[in-house]
Design a protein around this motif. Structure first.
Motif, PDB file in Angstrom:
ATOM      1  N   LEU A   1       0.827  -1.200   0.000  1.00 57.54           N
ATOM      2  CA  LEU A   1       0.000   0.000   0.000  1.00 57.54           C
ATOM      3  C   LEU A   1       0.866   1.257   0.000  1.00 57.54           C
ATOM      4  CD1 LEU A   1      -2.783  -1.066   2.541  1.00 57.54           C
ATOM      5  CD2 LEU A   1      -2.959  -0.983   0.038  1.00 57.54           C
ATOM      6  N   SER A   2       1.961   1.219   0.750  1.00 55.21           N
ATOM      7  CA  SER A   2       2.888   2.362   0.766  1.00 55.21           C
ATOM      8  C   SER A   2       3.526   2.562  -0.602  1.00 55.21           C
ATOM      9  CB  SER A   2       3.984   2.154   1.821  1.00 55.21           C
ATOM     10  OG  SER A   2       3.432   2.171   3.119  1.00 55.21           O
ATOM     11  N   GLN A   3       3.938   1.477  -1.237  1.00 52.40           N
ATOM     12  CA  GLN A   3       4.560   1.589  -2.563  1.00 52.40           C
ATOM     13  C   GLN A   3       3.561   2.113  -3.584  1.00 52.40           C
ATOM     14  OE1 GLN A   3       7.901   1.263  -3.370  1.00 52.40           O
ATOM     15  NE2 GLN A   3       7.106   2.293  -5.188  1.00 52.40           N
ATOM     16  N   THR A   4       2.342   1.627  -3.537  1.00 51.33           N
ATOM     17  CA  THR A   4       1.305   2.118  -4.451  1.00 51.33           C
ATOM     18  C   THR A   4       1.070   3.609  -4.227  1.00 51.33           C
ATOM     19  OG1 THR A   4       0.246  -0.047  -4.554  1.00 51.33           O
ATOM     20  CG2 THR A   4      -1.112   1.852  -5.168  1.00 51.33           C
ATOM     21  N   THR A   5       1.037   4.031  -2.976  1.00 48.15           N
ATOM     22  CA  THR A   5       0.831   5.446  -2.649  1.00 48.15           C
ATOM     23  C   THR A   5       1.988   6.289  -3.168  1.00 48.15           C
ATOM     24  OG1 THR A   5      -0.464   4.832  -0.702  1.00 48.15           O
ATOM     25  CG2 THR A   5       0.409   7.078  -0.760  1.00 48.15           C
ATOM     26  N   ARG A   6       3.214   5.823  -2.981  1.00 44.92           N
ATOM     27  CA  ARG A   6       4.373   6.560  -3.528  1.00 44.92           C
ATOM     28  C   ARG A   6       4.295   6.639  -5.049  1.00 44.92           C
ATOM     29  NH1 ARG A   6       6.890   3.887   0.811  1.00 44.92           N
ATOM     30  NH2 ARG A   6       7.501   2.127  -0.484  1.00 44.92           N
ATOM     31  N   ASP A   7       3.893   5.538  -5.687  1.00 46.13           N
ATOM     32  CA  ASP A   7       3.747   5.525  -7.148  1.00 46.13           C
ATOM     33  C   ASP A   7       2.678   6.513  -7.606  1.00 46.13           C
ATOM     34  OD1 ASP A   7       5.697   3.547  -7.247  1.00 46.13           O
ATOM     35  OD2 ASP A   7       4.265   1.909  -7.586  1.00 46.13           O
ATOM     36  N   LEU A   8       1.584   6.602  -6.876  1.00 43.53           N
ATOM     37  CA  LEU A   8       0.517   7.550  -7.224  1.00 43.53           C
ATOM     38  C   LEU A   8       1.011   8.988  -7.116  1.00 43.53           C
ATOM     39  CD1 LEU A   8      -2.567   5.871  -5.512  1.00 43.53           C
ATOM     40  CD2 LEU A   8      -2.111   6.031  -7.962  1.00 43.53           C
ATOM     41  N   CYS A   9       1.779   9.278  -6.078  1.00 44.34           N
ATOM     42  CA  CYS A   9       2.357  10.622  -5.922  1.00 44.34           C
ATOM     43  C   CYS A   9       3.242  10.960  -7.118  1.00 44.34           C
ATOM     44  CB  CYS A   9       3.192  10.707  -4.648  1.00 44.34           C
ATOM     45  SG  CYS A   9       2.252  10.698  -3.128  1.00 44.34           S
ATOM     46  N   LYS A  10       4.083  10.026  -7.478  1.00 45.53           N
ATOM     47  CA  LYS A  10       4.995  10.231  -8.602  1.00 45.53           C
ATOM     48  C   LYS A  10       4.218  10.434  -9.905  1.00 45.53           C
ATOM     49  CE  LYS A  10       8.938   7.964 -10.823  1.00 45.53           C
ATOM     50  NZ  LYS A  10       9.774   6.762 -10.853  1.00 45.53           N
ATOM     51  N   THR A  11       3.215   9.615 -10.129  1.00 43.01           N
ATOM     52  CA  THR A  11       2.403   9.716 -11.345  1.00 43.01           C
ATOM     53  C   THR A  11       1.714  11.072 -11.426  1.00 43.01           C
ATOM     54  OG1 THR A  11       2.034   7.332 -11.444  1.00 43.01           O
ATOM     55  CG2 THR A  11       0.428   8.726 -12.584  1.00 43.01           C
ATOM     56  N   VAL A  12       1.071  11.481 -10.347  1.00 44.99           N
ATOM     57  CA  VAL A  12       0.350  12.757 -10.348  1.00 44.99           C
ATOM     58  C   VAL A  12       1.325  13.911 -10.584  1.00 44.99           C
ATOM     59  CG1 VAL A  12      -0.956  14.371  -8.880  1.00 44.99           C
ATOM     60  CG2 VAL A  12      -1.635  11.962  -9.033  1.00 44.99           C
ATOM     61  N   ALA A  13       2.462  13.894  -9.906  1.00 49.79           N
ATOM     62  CA  ALA A  13       3.448  14.967 -10.078  1.00 49.79           C
ATOM     63  C   ALA A  13       3.983  15.000 -11.509  1.00 49.79           C
ATOM     64  CB  ALA A  13       4.591  14.799  -9.075  1.00 49.79           C
ATOM     65  N   GLN A  14       4.292  13.855 -12.065  1.00 52.66           N
ATOM     66  CA  GLN A  14       4.866  13.807 -13.411  1.00 52.66           C
ATOM     67  C   GLN A  14       3.849  14.086 -14.506  1.00 52.66           C
ATOM     68  OE1 GLN A  14       6.698   9.932 -13.686  1.00 52.66           O
ATOM     69  NE2 GLN A  14       8.631  10.643 -12.818  1.00 52.66           N
ATOM     70  N   GLU A  15       2.681  13.519 -14.393  1.00 52.66           N
ATOM     71  CA  GLU A  15       1.705  13.573 -15.490  1.00 52.66           C
ATOM     72  C   GLU A  15       0.909  14.871 -15.552  1.00 52.66           C
ATOM     73  OE1 GLU A  15       1.294  11.360 -17.940  1.00 52.66           O
ATOM     74  OE2 GLU A  15       2.851  10.038 -17.145  1.00 52.66           O
ATOM     75  N   PHE A  16       0.727  15.528 -14.412  1.00 56.14           N
ATOM     76  CA  PHE A  16      -0.180  16.673 -14.392  1.00 56.14           C
ATOM     77  C   PHE A  16       0.498  18.019 -14.148  1.00 56.14           C
ATOM     78  CE2 PHE A  16      -3.009  13.121 -12.712  1.00 56.14           C
ATOM     79  CZ  PHE A  16      -3.465  12.781 -13.974  1.00 56.14           C
ATOM     80  N   SER A  17       1.729  18.021 -13.645  1.00 55.77           N
ATOM     81  CA  SER A  17       2.362  19.290 -13.270  1.00 55.77           C
ATOM     82  C   SER A  17       2.643  20.208 -14.453  1.00 55.77           C
ATOM     83  CB  SER A  17       3.656  19.038 -12.482  1.00 55.77           C
ATOM     84  OG  SER A  17       4.595  18.366 -13.293  1.00 55.77           O
ATOM     85  N   SER A  18       2.895  19.635 -15.615  1.00 58.04           N
ATOM     86  CA  SER A  18       3.238  20.472 -16.776  1.00 58.04           C
ATOM     87  C   SER A  18       2.011  20.934 -17.562  1.00 58.04           C
ATOM     88  CB  SER A  18       4.184  19.704 -17.709  1.00 58.04           C
ATOM     89  OG  SER A  18       3.514  18.565 -18.229  1.00 58.04           O
ATOM     90  N   LEU A  19       0.838  20.440 -17.198  1.00 57.41           N
ATOM     91  CA  LEU A  19      -0.376  20.810 -17.935  1.00 57.41           C
ATOM     92  C   LEU A  19      -0.890  22.175 -17.500  1.00 57.41           C
ATOM     93  CD1 LEU A  19      -2.325  17.421 -17.868  1.00 57.41           C
ATOM     94  CD2 LEU A  19      -0.945  18.351 -19.717  1.00 57.41           C
TER      95      LEU A  19
END
Length: 187
Positions: free
Chosen positions: A10-28
């Motif tokens: 669950l911790s790894q999934t949560t870290r992955d979600l943080c990374k995904t959101v930061a990478q995929e949405f920050s430049s939009l």
């Protein structure tokens, strides 16, 4: 099901979600983040706002339950009640069946800013701390009231699994909206 492995997953999934959101949405742009494929669908930010609304309830409820149910020498393991299993199965990302959300958790037609993403990431950091604290808690204690029907309690461990699966589901939904935006722009 071993709890330490599950809590670590669950911790790894949560870290992955943080990374995904930061990478995929920050430049939009804000316009892109608020893009809706149809008037009734959610934008990327609305997907995250939906999760923020759940986190505003479940993060404090979980923190309280974990703090009030310490366990120094217990063998941590998560077992699922009927309610917990059904709740987690319903929100798993693999379950593509649409579910109607309760009105106060529906962000449709919200006017959202970048702060929505920042709040989401902040909630994830809180969740990561709770997942660490949960290693020393009675994970099978029914101590977390269900948000929409507070007379029902879920177990601490199954609630953690529900929260993470729910977040995974809606981050994937936001990624599909981004994909639709990209396809529309390319057309």
């Amino acid at each position: 099901m071993k709890a330490m492995t599950t809590l670590e997953q669950l911790s790894q999934t949560t870290r992955d979600l943080c990374k995904t959101v930061a990478q995929e949405f920050s430049s939009l742009s804000l316009v892109d983040l608020n893009y809706k494929p149809t008037p009734d669908s959610w934008s990327m930010l609305e997907c995250l706002e939906h999760l923020n609304r759940y986190s505003r309830y479940y993060n404090p409820a979980l923190a309280k339950a974990i703090a009030q149910n310490p366990c120094e020498n217990c063998v941590p393991s998560i077992t699922f009640s009927w309610l917990g299993k059904k709740s987690v199965d319903m929100v798993r990302p693999q379950n593509m069946k649409k579910h109607k959300t309760v009105k106060h958790m529906n962000p449709n037609d919200s006017h959202l800013k970048r702060a929505t993403t920042e709040e989401f990431l902040q909630h994830q950091q809180e969740l990561l701390h709770m997942l660490e604290d949960a290693k020393q808690a009675k994970l099978n204690k029914k101590a977390v009231p269900v948000e929409f029907f507070k007379l029902l309690n879920m177990r601490i461990g199954e609630t953690l699994a529900f929260v993470v699966a729910h977040q995974e589901r809606h981050v994937q939904q936001a990624l599909r909206v981004k994909q639709q935006l990209t396809q529309q722009a390319a057309a």
